[in-house]
Each structure stands twice: as C-alpha cells, then as structure tokens.
Design an enzyme around this catalytic site. Structure first.
Site, short mmCIF file in Angstrom:
data_model
loop_
_atom_site.label_atom_id
_atom_site.label_comp_id
_atom_site.label_asym_id
_atom_site.label_seq_id
_atom_site.Cartn_x
_atom_site.Cartn_y
_atom_site.Cartn_z
CE1 TYR A 1 30.00 -8.11 -29.27
CE2 TYR A 1 28.50 -6.70 -30.49
CZ TYR A 1 29.08 -7.08 -29.31
OH TYR A 1 28.74 -6.44 -28.17
CB SER B 1 29.05 -4.58 -25.77
OG SER B 1 28.37 -5.76 -25.46
CB VAL C 1 22.81 -4.44 -28.11
CG1 VAL C 1 23.49 -5.55 -28.89
CG2 VAL C 1 22.77 -4.74 -26.63
CE1 TYR D 1 29.04 -8.75 -20.27
CE2 TYR D 1 26.87 -9.77 -20.05
CZ TYR D 1 27.85 -9.20 -20.84
OH TYR D 1 27.64 -9.06 -22.19
#
Ligand code: GLU
Length: 305
Positions: free
Chosen positions: A241, A63, A259, A189
């Site tokens: 997040y 991410s 992650v 993505y």
C-alpha cells in the site's frame, strides 16, 4: 549460509518491538489473534526448509490472497486485464476511495482493495459460481497442499463490517468497472481474504514466483516467465500500500502483506519467505514482520539489489 541460526538471531532481535503496533480491529474477528505470536519460514527452490516460532499456526491471509487472484486473472486475461486495473503504486491507503473517484473507477493496481475487487470480478466473469473453489484450487496447487480452506467466522465478520469495501465496489459499479452482481463479487472477495494458512504453507505457495513461474517441487508451470516477472515487479512496487516504498527501501524484495499479520517475500531464483506477527503499523502491514524481513536481507545480503 546457516538459515536456521539466522532465524534464531532475528527472533531474538525483534523481541523489543512486541510493545509496538496494533492488531487489526476493523474486522472484529481478526482481533482474536494473539499479539505475541511470531513465526517465520524460509523455503528454498531446491527443497530445503527452515522455520521458527508458530509456523504451523494458521492465520487469515487477507490481502496476500490478492497475489493469487491477480496471478489467476493475468493467466486468463493477459494484457486485457489492464483495461480494468492499472499497475502503478497508489501512494494511498489500502481502502482509499479518493483516487478511485478522480480516476474514473479504474483502481491503480491489483494489490489495493479496489484493484483486488476488480480482479475477483474478472474471475467471476470466467468461472461464475465456481470462482471461489477455483481460487482455492489454485492456492492448493501453488502451495502443493490440499488441506487449505477458509474461516467462516472471519468471512462473516468482514461481510458484516466491510462498509468501505462496499463503497469501493459500488463506486466502481457506477463507473461500469464491475461486470457482475456486486453482492456476489464482494462475498467472493471476503471469502478469499478469510483463507487460513500458516507461514510454512505460504512460503511454499510463493515458490513459483522465485522460480520463473514454475512450482519447483511439483515441477508444474503455474504461469509463464514473463508474467512471473510482472507479478514480482508489482509486489515490489505495490505490495505494501502506501508503505510500498518504505518496504522496498528497507527490505529490497518483492513482497505482499495482509492485515491478518502475514507478509510473503520472494528472493528471485533462490527462495520464498513468510513471516507472521499480527500487530500492524499505521499502514496496515505487520510491524515486526517488516522488521524481521529487513533483518533477514541485512544479515544475508539476499536482497534483489
Ligand atoms: N480484507 C481486508 C479488507 O478488505 C484486506 C486488507 C488487507 O489485508 O490489507 O479490508
């Protein structure tokens, strides 16, 4: 300040934490990471570098790639982008579907999965089949490094197991917030998430955000000052997040986690940092990485507050 000895102190103080946390396993290929790996890099805008641990070892940026795609999309669309994705913290997990349903397919921000998928969709509207190579080219430019590439095994592994991301994209498509073919968007993505970099390269790649949008080593303007401010603000409020508040509270710097175990952070007008340790906390952020950055700002006083 002696940054090299501060890094050594941090490496020593985080040792007891290696028994905590868990390497990501919902993408099977990520589970191959060595749970005992640790690296941390500091690169200053005036060109000094300090590293500790396995700072040459590449890992999956996951991410952290959302910072690059958001920057590229903001450069292309400016405020128009906010019709498709917001800029508020979500308070929900990175892959949550719940909020998206009652907010009509408009993700809260570009740093949760749904928001990053929309951002990638907007890039595909612009660059078509060339999107991934444009993203890679952009990362090479910001990091001033031409060797960066992606890992096909991690890409395939995520493609095979990315059920939640497929749900997110289909839900958004049903709300007409995805303009391109869903397969094309989700593949791009996943490909951006499987880009491999090390802490040295990632610290370099964030320098433009510490320097009002200009890459200080090449002197190239990556994005204007006003937009650099906004990207940093979103990293501070949404970069971790549903643990974004906790990260801001403990570390006090704009940052973005992945992650894969990496976290990048920016000290405005001074430096960029990156830390790597693949064992994650409950919210999917590097557990030791977060602690190492907290120790860094506590020891140096270099938080934004
Ligand atoms: N590729 C990961 C996913 O979509 C990114 C999540 C992350 O790094 O936080 O699940």
């Amino acid at each position: 300040m002696n940054y090299q000895s501060i890094l050594a102190e941090i490496q020593n103080e985080i040792k007891p934490l290696f028994k905590e946390g868990k390497v990501a396993n919902y993408i099977p290929a990520l589970q191959k990471a060595n749970p005992n790996d640790f690296a941390m890099s500091i690169v200053t805008i005036d060109g000094n570098e300090y590293h500790i641990g396995c700072s040459d070892k590449n890992f999956s940026i996951q991410s952290i790639s959302k910072v690059f795609t958001f920057t590229l999309a903001l450069e292309n669309y400016s405020k128009e982008l906010y019709k498709k994705v917001g800029h508020e913290p979500s308070g929900d997990p990175f892959n949550s579907l719940v909020q998206l349903e009652y907010e009509n397919g408009i993700p809260r921000n570009p740093f949760i999965n749904a928001g990053a998928i929309v951002t990638t969709d907007s890039l595909i509207s612009k660059y078509k089949d060339d999107t991934f190579s444009q993203v890679l080219k952009f990362i090479k430019k910001t990091s001033n490094n031409n060797t960066i590439n992606f890992d096909n095994e991690i890409f395939k592994s995520e493609l095979e197991h990315g059920y939640r991301n497929l749900s997110l994209i289909n839900l958004m498509k049903s709300f007409k917030n995805i303009d391109n073919d869903t397969k094309k968007v989700i593949e791009t993505y996943f490909q951006q998430c499987s880009i491999m970099m090390n802490t040295k390269q990632l610290a370099h790649s964030m320098l433009f955000l510490a320097n009002h949008g200009r890459q200080p080593i090449t002197n190239e303007i990556i994005i204007n000052e006003a937009k650099a401010k906004r990207i940093n603000s979103l990293m501070l409020t949404c970069g971790h997040y549903d643990a974004s508040g906790d990260f801001a509270y403990k570390v006090g710097l704009p940052g973005k986690s992945g992650v894969g175990g990496g976290i990048v952070a920016v000290v405005p007008k001074k430096m960029a940092l990156c830390v790597y340790s693949p064992k994650l906390n409950k919210q999917g952020n590097s557990l030791i990485g977060t602690k190492a950055l907290e120790l860094f700002t506590t020891k140096t006083g270099l938080s934004i507050f």
